[in-house]
Design a protein around this motif. Structure first.
Motif, PDB file in Angstrom:
ATOM      1  N   ASN A   1      10.799  -8.319  -5.136  1.00 26.57           N
ATOM      2  CA  ASN A   1      11.488  -7.157  -4.592  1.00 26.57           C
ATOM      3  C   ASN A   1      12.720  -6.777  -5.405  1.00 26.57           C
ATOM      4  OD1 ASN A   1      11.422  -5.251  -2.223  1.00 26.57           O
ATOM      5  ND2 ASN A   1      13.516  -6.001  -2.017  1.00 26.57           N
ATOM      6  N   ASP A   2      13.414  -7.767  -5.941  1.00 27.53           N
ATOM      7  CA  ASP A   2      14.588  -7.471  -6.765  1.00 27.53           C
ATOM      8  C   ASP A   2      14.189  -6.657  -7.992  1.00 27.53           C
ATOM      9  OD1 ASP A   2      16.244  -8.815  -5.038  1.00 27.53           O
ATOM     10  OD2 ASP A   2      16.213 -10.686  -6.167  1.00 27.53           O
TER      11      ASP A   2
ATOM     12  N   PRO B   1       3.684  -0.140   9.992  1.00 25.73           N
ATOM     13  CA  PRO B   1       5.102   0.132   9.707  1.00 25.73           C
ATOM     14  C   PRO B   1       5.677  -0.667   8.544  1.00 25.73           C
ATOM     15  CG  PRO B   1       4.960  -1.458  11.482  1.00 25.73           C
ATOM     16  CD  PRO B   1       3.533  -1.134  11.086  1.00 25.73           C
ATOM     17  N   ARG B   2       4.846  -1.373   7.785  1.00 27.26           N
ATOM     18  CA  ARG B   2       5.369  -2.199   6.697  1.00 27.26           C
ATOM     19  C   ARG B   2       6.174  -1.363   5.703  1.00 27.26           C
ATOM     20  NH1 ARG B   2       1.722  -5.020   2.083  1.00 27.26           N
ATOM     21  NH2 ARG B   2       3.374  -6.063   0.942  1.00 27.26           N
ATOM     22  N   GLN B   3       5.652  -0.174   5.370  1.00 22.73           N
ATOM     23  CA  GLN B   3       6.352   0.659   4.385  1.00 22.73           C
ATOM     24  C   GLN B   3       7.712   1.123   4.913  1.00 22.73           C
ATOM     25  OE1 GLN B   3       3.140   3.394   3.957  1.00 22.73           O
ATOM     26  NE2 GLN B   3       3.692   4.646   5.724  1.00 22.73           N
TER      27      GLN B   3
ATOM     28  N   ILE C   1      11.498   0.446   3.448  1.00 17.64           N
ATOM     29  CA  ILE C   1      12.480   1.517   3.239  1.00 17.64           C
ATOM     30  C   ILE C   1      13.792   1.182   3.926  1.00 17.64           C
ATOM     31  CG2 ILE C   1      13.028   3.922   3.800  1.00 17.64           C
ATOM     32  CD1 ILE C   1       9.992   4.522   3.352  1.00 17.64           C
ATOM     33  N   ARG C   2      13.719   0.753   5.180  1.00 20.11           N
ATOM     34  CA  ARG C   2      14.945   0.442   5.929  1.00 20.11           C
ATOM     35  C   ARG C   2      15.734  -0.665   5.249  1.00 20.11           C
ATOM     36  NH1 ARG C   2      14.512  -1.052  12.240  1.00 20.11           N
ATOM     37  NH2 ARG C   2      13.375  -2.840  11.423  1.00 20.11           N
ATOM     38  N   GLU C   3      15.049  -1.663   4.718  1.00 15.18           N
ATOM     39  CA  GLU C   3      15.720  -2.831   4.136  1.00 15.18           C
ATOM     40  C   GLU C   3      16.276  -2.558   2.741  1.00 15.18           C
ATOM     41  OE1 GLU C   3      12.668  -5.762   4.324  1.00 15.18           O
ATOM     42  OE2 GLU C   3      12.677  -5.824   6.528  1.00 15.18           O
TER      43      GLU C   3
END
Length: 237
Positions: free
Chosen positions: A141-142, A163-165, A169-171
């Motif tokens: 992810n980095d 809701p994974r996407q 986005i939120r994180e």
């Protein structure tokens, strides 16, 4: 904007052009904006999934992607006059990006899918700047965040399934320069030419769900969400 609420889930009443106009103003002020598609199936699930409900209601625009939401608004004398589908919203944003010189980033799907989607979109919108992409199998992810930072993207489209996407986005939205984020589900597959949409006749009548049902009978149980949803709306206060 004044949103409508059904089963505790907010829905934006804006159409495509109204969303673009609102986004233009928010982008000029550097405000982050998120777009999530809502349909009867997702709204029924949100009744018993507090995190999903919060995820939806925290979004800037909850677009009415589903004929059931439009019917609910009519039943309750609301102001939603047209569907705003996820794939069409993405297309309108891509056109906006091409016209306004905004930089676009894609994340998600298989390598061959996201690459083909990128190539086909560049053919459709020759002036668009798709400045980078990462397939959905990249687990660092980095690295993804750094990539978006390095290319200075303005709009990010994430195709990982809902809701994974939206969780992604939120994180991560506050760690990158982009100001517009949309979770787009299987839209990359549509642009890649791997998945065909319902014929335009079905789209105009809001019957894409019916087309999918007759071409994929295995979806029958999922489609039961529509009558369940409308009954809940009908008898709700």
């Amino acid at each position: 904007m004044q949103k409508e609420t059904y089963l505790g889930v907010d829905v934006s009443p804006l159409n495509y052009e109204e969303i673009i106009a609102d986004l233009r103003g928010r982008m000029a002020k550097g405000e982050k904006s998120t777009i999530i598609a809502v349909n009867p199936e997702k709204m029924i699930k949100a009744e018993t999934d507090a995190d999903l409900k919060q995820l939806i209601n925290e979004s800037t625009y909850q677009i009415p992607d589903g004929i059931g939401v439009l019917l609910a608004s009519k039943l309750k004398k609301g102001g939603i006059r047209s569907r705003v589908t996820g794939v069409d919203m993405m297309d309108r944003l891509l056109r906006f990006a091409a016209e306004e010189g905004k930089r676009v980033f894609f994340y998600g799907a298989k390598e061959e899918v996201v690459r083909a989607a990128k190539e086909n979109i560049e053919k459709k919108y020759p002036t668009i700047q798709i400045v980078g992409y990462e397939n959905g199998y990249e687990k660092d992810n980095d690295k993804i965040v750094r990539h978006i930072q390095e290319v200075n993207a303005d709009l990010v489209f994430v195709a990982m399934g809902s809701p994974r996407q939206e969780h992604w986005i939120r994180e991560n939205m506050h760690h990158v320069p982009a100001t517009v984020f949309q979770g787009v589900g299987g839209s990359f597959d549509v642009y890649a030419g791997h998945v065909k949409r319902a014929p335009e006749f079905f789209q105009k009548l809001g019957l894409e769900w019916f087309y999918r049902l007759i071409t994929q009978p295995s979806r029958f149980k999922r489609q039961l969400a529509l009558p369940r949803f409308l009954l809940k709306i009908l008898f709700s206060k």
